[in-house]
Write an enzyme that holds these catalytic residues in place. Structure first.
Site, short mmCIF file in Angstrom:
data_model
loop_
_atom_site.label_atom_id
_atom_site.label_comp_id
_atom_site.label_asym_id
_atom_site.label_seq_id
_atom_site.Cartn_x
_atom_site.Cartn_y
_atom_site.Cartn_z
N GLY A 40 39.79 -12.23 7.64
CA GLY A 40 39.19 -12.74 9.12
C GLY A 40 37.91 -11.94 9.38
N THR A 41 37.14 -12.76 9.98
CA THR A 41 35.84 -12.10 10.44
C THR A 41 35.63 -13.04 12.03
OG1 THR A 41 34.43 -13.65 9.47
CG2 THR A 41 35.09 -11.32 8.64
N THR A 42 34.96 -12.84 12.82
CA THR A 42 34.06 -11.75 13.31
C THR A 42 34.60 -11.53 14.89
OG1 THR A 42 32.13 -12.38 11.82
CG2 THR A 42 31.58 -11.08 13.66
N LYS B 291 42.36 -14.31 16.08
CA LYS B 291 41.89 -13.02 15.47
C LYS B 291 42.07 -12.15 16.77
CE LYS B 291 38.75 -14.93 12.38
NZ LYS B 291 37.25 -14.95 11.64
#
Length: 284
Positions: free
Chosen positions: A48-50, A81
């Site tokens: 996972g990003t950002t 996230k």
């Protein structure tokens, strides 16, 4: 009377740290204690990003895109996230998604357990230190390519300000001033924040700045997902103030995303109209 179904360790007074309690009595339940099968490849685990965060007088904003990748494949388009850690703090994840989500859940229980045992909430610095210990416990996994590098932020009730903390894979903690980013798109997001951030941002302005930074990250980083206008998938945005944590509703983010994308078609800095209910006029 003792209940034979309940181990004695659960009935004795103990530490205020839930993770320490689990490490002593059921260590196999900790994410970092699990062994990997032979020949496993870290690139097969979704990442996972950002994540971006910015402070404003009276609080802070943390936002995250919704894309998880597995190598060159989009593993999930709507992953979340950014999560509330407790009533006055939030945590955003970057890195191996599955381990990161488990770490966040453990962190949430850790803070709740402390509050129940001690009868008071942990200080913001104390919360940041507890998360640091959880990251440090994952070092073995990180050395095998399954790193978790979260961002933590919260409202400091003692100082009356929002504060942001970053970490490295060893659990090293550092406090960031004004704004911070993590994840594969962090370089581009941070560049946007450097140009857009001001010390006197309103809450609404801070939200817009974070969305602009995520848009710039998605524009140059394939692992970061921008606003998905077709599927109506938008970043997760949390605001933290003295009143607690608040997640912005989908309808607000939908309107902001439409304005942001439309403005980017006209100007590279993409001015965005105020949040619904704001008193300012929309910028040209």
């Amino acid at each position: 009377m003792n209940d034979a179904r309940i181990p004695g360790a659960f009935l004795r007074p103990g530490t205020s740290s839930f993770s320490d309690f689990i490490a002593e009595n059921a260590p196999d339940l900790l994410p970092a204690r699990r062994s990997l099968p032979a020949g496993s490849a870290a690139e097969l685990a979704p990442h996972g990003t950002t994540i971006v965060a910015a402070t404003f007088p009276g609080g802070l904003v943390m936002a995250g895109d919704r894309r998880a990748t597995m190598g060159n494949v989009i593993a999930q388009r709507d992953i979340e996230k950014v999560f509330p850690a407790d009533e006055y703090s939030v945590v955003g994840i970057a890195g191996t998604a599955g381990l990161a989500v488990e770490m966040v859940r453990l962190f949430q229980v850790e803070l709740e357990h402390y509050e129940k045992i001690e009868g008071t909430i942990l200080s913001l610095d104390g919360k940041a230190n507890r998360l640091s210990a959880l990251i440090r416990a994952n070092l073995g996994m990180a050395m095998q390519g399954l790193a978790v590098v979260p961002m933590f932020a919260g409202y400091d009730l003692d100082r009356g300000v929002g504060r942001i903390f970053g970490y490295d894979v060893t659990g090293g903690r550092h406090e960031e001033a004004s704004f911070f980013t993590v994840g594969s798109g962090s370089l581009f997001a941070r560049g946007a924040l450097k140009k857009l951030y001001r010390d006197d941002l309103s809450q609404d302005d801070a939200v817009r700045v974070c969305l602009q930074a995520l848009y710039d990250a998605a524009d140059d980083d394939s692992a970061t997902g921008g606003p998905d206008l077709t599927r109506r998938i938008f970043p997760v945005v949390w605001v933290v103030t003295a009143d607690g944590v608040l997640r912005l509703p989908e309808e607000t983010l939908s309107a902001l995303a439409d304005q942001l994308v439309g403005a980017r078609m006209v100007r590279p800095d993409g001015p965005v109209a105020p949040l619904p209910g704001g008193g300012e006029e929309a910028q040209a």
